[in-house]
Design an enzyme around this catalytic site. Sequence first.
Site, PDB file in Angstrom:
ATOM      1  N   ARG A 171      45.259  71.837  -4.405  1.00 50.57           N
ATOM      2  CA  ARG A 171      44.404  73.415  -4.797  1.00 50.57           C
ATOM      3  C   ARG A 171      45.425  73.963  -5.624  1.00 50.57           C
ATOM      4  O   ARG A 171      45.251  74.373  -6.217  1.00 50.57           O
ATOM      5  CB  ARG A 171      45.284  74.156  -3.522  1.00 50.57           C
ATOM      6  CG  ARG A 171      43.897  73.647  -2.807  1.00 50.57           C
ATOM      7  CD  ARG A 171      44.045  74.259  -0.584  1.00 50.57           C
ATOM      8  NE  ARG A 171      44.541  75.194  -0.649  1.00 50.57           N
ATOM      9  CZ  ARG A 171      43.561  77.069  -0.944  1.00 50.57           C
ATOM     10  NH1 ARG A 171      42.575  76.411  -0.621  1.00 50.57           N
ATOM     11  NH2 ARG A 171      44.786  77.995  -0.347  1.00 50.57           N
ATOM     12  N   ARG A 175      51.026  71.431 -14.602  1.00 50.84           N
ATOM     13  CA  ARG A 175      51.045  72.186 -15.707  1.00 50.84           C
ATOM     14  C   ARG A 175      52.766  71.457 -16.530  1.00 50.84           C
ATOM     15  O   ARG A 175      53.613  71.882 -16.443  1.00 50.84           O
ATOM     16  CB  ARG A 175      51.384  73.381 -15.463  1.00 50.84           C
ATOM     17  CG  ARG A 175      50.322  74.373 -15.255  1.00 50.84           C
ATOM     18  CD  ARG A 175      50.401  75.798 -16.156  1.00 50.84           C
ATOM     19  NE  ARG A 175      49.021  75.885 -14.723  1.00 50.84           N
ATOM     20  CZ  ARG A 175      49.232  77.399 -14.251  1.00 50.84           C
ATOM     21  NH1 ARG A 175      50.236  77.706 -13.763  1.00 50.84           N
ATOM     22  NH2 ARG A 175      47.993  78.249 -13.762  1.00 50.84           N
ATOM     23  N   ARG A 248      44.820  74.765  11.793  1.00 53.41           N
ATOM     24  CA  ARG A 248      46.199  75.547  12.588  1.00 53.41           C
ATOM     25  C   ARG A 248      46.312  76.802  12.695  1.00 53.41           C
ATOM     26  O   ARG A 248      45.125  77.902  12.555  1.00 53.41           O
ATOM     27  CB  ARG A 248      46.816  75.144  10.840  1.00 53.41           C
ATOM     28  CG  ARG A 248      47.172  74.066  10.858  1.00 53.41           C
ATOM     29  CD  ARG A 248      48.191  73.226  11.521  1.00 53.41           C
ATOM     30  NE  ARG A 248      49.791  73.382  11.673  1.00 53.41           N
ATOM     31  CZ  ARG A 248      50.041  73.225  12.567  1.00 53.41           C
ATOM     32  NH1 ARG A 248      50.139  72.081  14.001  1.00 53.41           N
ATOM     33  NH2 ARG A 248      51.467  73.505  12.206  1.00 53.41           N
ATOM     34  N   ARG A 279      57.008  80.417   5.232  1.00 55.22           N
ATOM     35  CA  ARG A 279      57.308  81.079   3.645  1.00 55.22           C
ATOM     36  C   ARG A 279      57.813  82.608   4.380  1.00 55.22           C
ATOM     37  O   ARG A 279      57.644  83.040   5.647  1.00 55.22           O
ATOM     38  CB  ARG A 279      56.329  81.489   2.554  1.00 55.22           C
ATOM     39  CG  ARG A 279      54.863  81.343   3.888  1.00 55.22           C
ATOM     40  CD  ARG A 279      53.294  81.611   2.385  1.00 55.22           C
ATOM     41  NE  ARG A 279      52.820  81.292   3.369  1.00 55.22           N
ATOM     42  CZ  ARG A 279      50.990  81.014   3.107  1.00 55.22           C
ATOM     43  NH1 ARG A 279      51.596  81.134   1.794  1.00 55.22           N
ATOM     44  NH2 ARG A 279      50.243  80.807   3.482  1.00 55.22           N
ATOM     45  N   GLU A 299      56.470  83.871   8.225  1.00 58.66           N
ATOM     46  CA  GLU A 299      55.265  83.180   9.021  1.00 58.66           C
ATOM     47  C   GLU A 299      55.164  81.506   9.312  1.00 58.66           C
ATOM     48  O   GLU A 299      56.427  81.151   8.937  1.00 58.66           O
ATOM     49  CB  GLU A 299      54.985  82.665   7.208  1.00 58.66           C
ATOM     50  CG  GLU A 299      53.370  82.659   7.543  1.00 58.66           C
ATOM     51  CD  GLU A 299      52.132  82.178   6.340  1.00 58.66           C
ATOM     52  OE1 GLU A 299      52.517  83.427   5.185  1.00 58.66           O
ATOM     53  OE2 GLU A 299      50.885  81.114   6.060  1.00 58.66           O
ATOM     54  N   TYR A 347      38.011  75.603   4.350  1.00 57.60           N
ATOM     55  CA  TYR A 347      39.336  76.132   4.073  1.00 57.60           C
ATOM     56  C   TYR A 347      38.988  76.245   2.645  1.00 57.60           C
ATOM     57  O   TYR A 347      39.427  76.355   1.160  1.00 57.60           O
ATOM     58  CB  TYR A 347      40.084  74.761   3.618  1.00 57.60           C
ATOM     59  CG  TYR A 347      41.771  75.232   2.992  1.00 57.60           C
ATOM     60  CD1 TYR A 347      41.944  76.623   3.032  1.00 57.60           C
ATOM     61  CD2 TYR A 347      42.760  74.597   2.770  1.00 57.60           C
ATOM     62  CE1 TYR A 347      43.570  77.328   2.808  1.00 57.60           C
ATOM     63  CE2 TYR A 347      43.965  74.727   2.475  1.00 57.60           C
ATOM     64  CZ  TYR A 347      44.562  75.819   2.494  1.00 57.60           C
ATOM     65  OH  TYR A 347      45.608  76.251   1.681  1.00 57.60           O
ATOM     66  N   ASP A 349      38.619  79.932  -0.493  1.00 59.02           N
ATOM     67  CA  ASP A 349      39.188  80.990  -0.948  1.00 59.02           C
ATOM     68  C   ASP A 349      38.466  81.690  -0.180  1.00 59.02           C
ATOM     69  O   ASP A 349      37.374  82.627  -0.370  1.00 59.02           O
ATOM     70  CB  ASP A 349      40.047  81.277  -2.304  1.00 59.02           C
ATOM     71  CG  ASP A 349      41.103  79.996  -2.091  1.00 59.02           C
ATOM     72  OD1 ASP A 349      41.963  79.686  -0.998  1.00 59.02           O
ATOM     73  OD2 ASP A 349      41.339  79.170  -2.758  1.00 59.02           O
TER      74      ASP A 349
HETATM   75  N1  UDP Z   1      52.582  73.299  -0.989  1.00 62.19           N
HETATM   76  C1  UDP Z   1      53.648  72.488  -0.619  1.00 62.19           C
HETATM   77  N2  UDP Z   1      55.137  73.146  -1.158  1.00 62.19           N
HETATM   78  C2  UDP Z   1      54.459  74.706  -1.286  1.00 62.19           C
HETATM   79  C3  UDP Z   1      53.356  75.934  -1.545  1.00 62.19           C
HETATM   80  C4  UDP Z   1      52.095  74.343  -1.023  1.00 62.19           C
HETATM   81  O1  UDP Z   1      53.893  71.211  -0.040  1.00 62.19           O
HETATM   82  O2  UDP Z   1      55.687  75.596  -1.921  1.00 62.19           O
HETATM   83  C5  UDP Z   1      51.343  72.707  -0.523  1.00 62.19           C
HETATM   84  C6  UDP Z   1      50.485  72.598   1.275  1.00 62.19           C
HETATM   85  O3  UDP Z   1      50.374  70.835   1.348  1.00 62.19           O
HETATM   86  C7  UDP Z   1      49.967  73.581   1.174  1.00 62.19           C
HETATM   87  C8  UDP Z   1      49.108  73.518   0.198  1.00 62.19           C
HETATM   88  O4  UDP Z   1      49.191  72.921  -0.855  1.00 62.19           O
HETATM   89  O5  UDP Z   1      49.183  73.494   2.498  1.00 62.19           O
HETATM   90  C9  UDP Z   1      47.780  74.522  -0.305  1.00 62.19           C
HETATM   91  O6  UDP Z   1      49.227  75.854  -0.268  1.00 62.19           O
HETATM   92  P1  UDP Z   1      48.481  76.895  -0.625  1.00 62.19           P
HETATM   93  O7  UDP Z   1      49.429  77.958  -1.202  1.00 62.19           O
HETATM   94  O8  UDP Z   1      47.345  76.700  -1.402  1.00 62.19           O
HETATM   95  O9  UDP Z   1      48.306  76.841   0.936  1.00 62.19           O
HETATM   96  P2  UDP Z   1      47.958  79.093   1.505  1.00 62.19           P
HETATM   97  O10 UDP Z   1      48.339  80.427   0.551  1.00 62.19           O
HETATM   98  O11 UDP Z   1      46.414  78.761   1.681  1.00 62.19           O
HETATM   99  O12 UDP Z   1      48.603  78.227   2.783  1.00 62.19           O
END
Ligand code: UDP
Length: 367
Positions: A171, A175, A248, A279, A299, A347, A349
């Site tokens: 996801r 870059r 989850r 976060r 969170e 999952y 968006d």
């Molecule tokens: N992820 C990570 N570190 C980060 C952010 C994301 O390892 O700092 C990984 C983690 O496994 C997460 C996945 O990337 O579940 C997808 O992140 P995303 O931000 O897309 O998750 P969402 O915002 O949908 O919770």
Amino acid sequence: MRYDYLIVGAGLYGAVFAREAVKAGKTCLVIDKRPQIAGNVYTREIEGINVHVYGAHIFHTNSREVWEYVNQYASFNRFTNSPVANYHGELYSLPFNMYTFNRMWGVTTPQEAAAKIEEQRKAAGITEPKNLEEQAISLVGTDIYEKLIKGYTQKQWGRPCDQLPAFIIRRLPVRLTFDNNYFNALYQGIPTGGYTKMVERMLEGIAVRLNVDYLAQKQELDQLADKVIYTGPIDAYFGYRLGALEYRSVRFETEILDMPNYQGNATVNYTDSETPWTRIIEHKWFEFGDQPKTVISREFSSEWKPGDEPYYPVNDEKNNALYARYRELAEKEPHIIFGGRLGEYRYYDMDAVIAAALAKSREELRR
Ligand code: UDP
């Protein structure tokens, strides 16, 4: 009064389906067990700030059709998601890009960054990544995996990274440019005034009943319409008769702080494994707020258990196989359509939910 459609869940899927059905001349009743509309995109104003009560939602899409669709119901600002990762006080830019690689390794060119990733990937001996851990290391190397992915992912999913599907980490973009935009999306923004207003407009003129638990009063409610659009958990619909799917859940600790700026960014991810939260969201930054106070949400992620709110489906092999069996049961119910993150156990968006609701409504309303 009997309706053409009973729509269970006033989130994005339900609201879009209802709007399309009404446009096609059908009648709809939308119900939700919560006291408010908008599902998990619900925002509530606190201290003049639109708080994302069920977690941060940043609208982004590559679909012009979906973008134009949502713009009928809200105007969007120019917010660009650029989360910061905090690893024991070291701050890194996300998604993984030249700023991240520079901070991690001191490299200054894309060539040096690529060489560093390649070196670490080779040393780990990964050719075909089979799980999230291997996928992560093969994309960004072991240092970034250890500091920015491993701890966060284990907290988020409650499972070790070698037991999670690789797609979850794909996801995130990787870059070799100096670009902190988290999404590879042509269109991105936050609806001005919050998501609740946007969903309110989608539901304008449509009957909505809140605090109504469909599964608790199914027989009675089913009498009200010819067909049901169900956006709740599919396993709950079938009384968990094949066993429970895993989800989850997320818990938020929200605080109002008497200061204008707590962390200087909408999202800071705590990527170590010791910090208990995943976060912190500082809501005002989604809309460039200039309020004197600020609202933050920590969170916390946990395994879903009965009574909790399900947020993320755990789309590993075991759960996908169980979902496929529920899907077979669903096919046998001609008067019900299952949709959305929980109804389809995906999952999704927001833009994908809207696209799915549009596609399904077209297919359905053509009949
Ligand atoms: N992820 C990570 N570190 C980060 C952010 C994301 O390892 O700092 C990984 C983690 O496994 C997460 C996945 O990337 O579940 C997808 O992140 P995303 O931000 O897309 O998750 P969402 O915002 O949908 O919770």
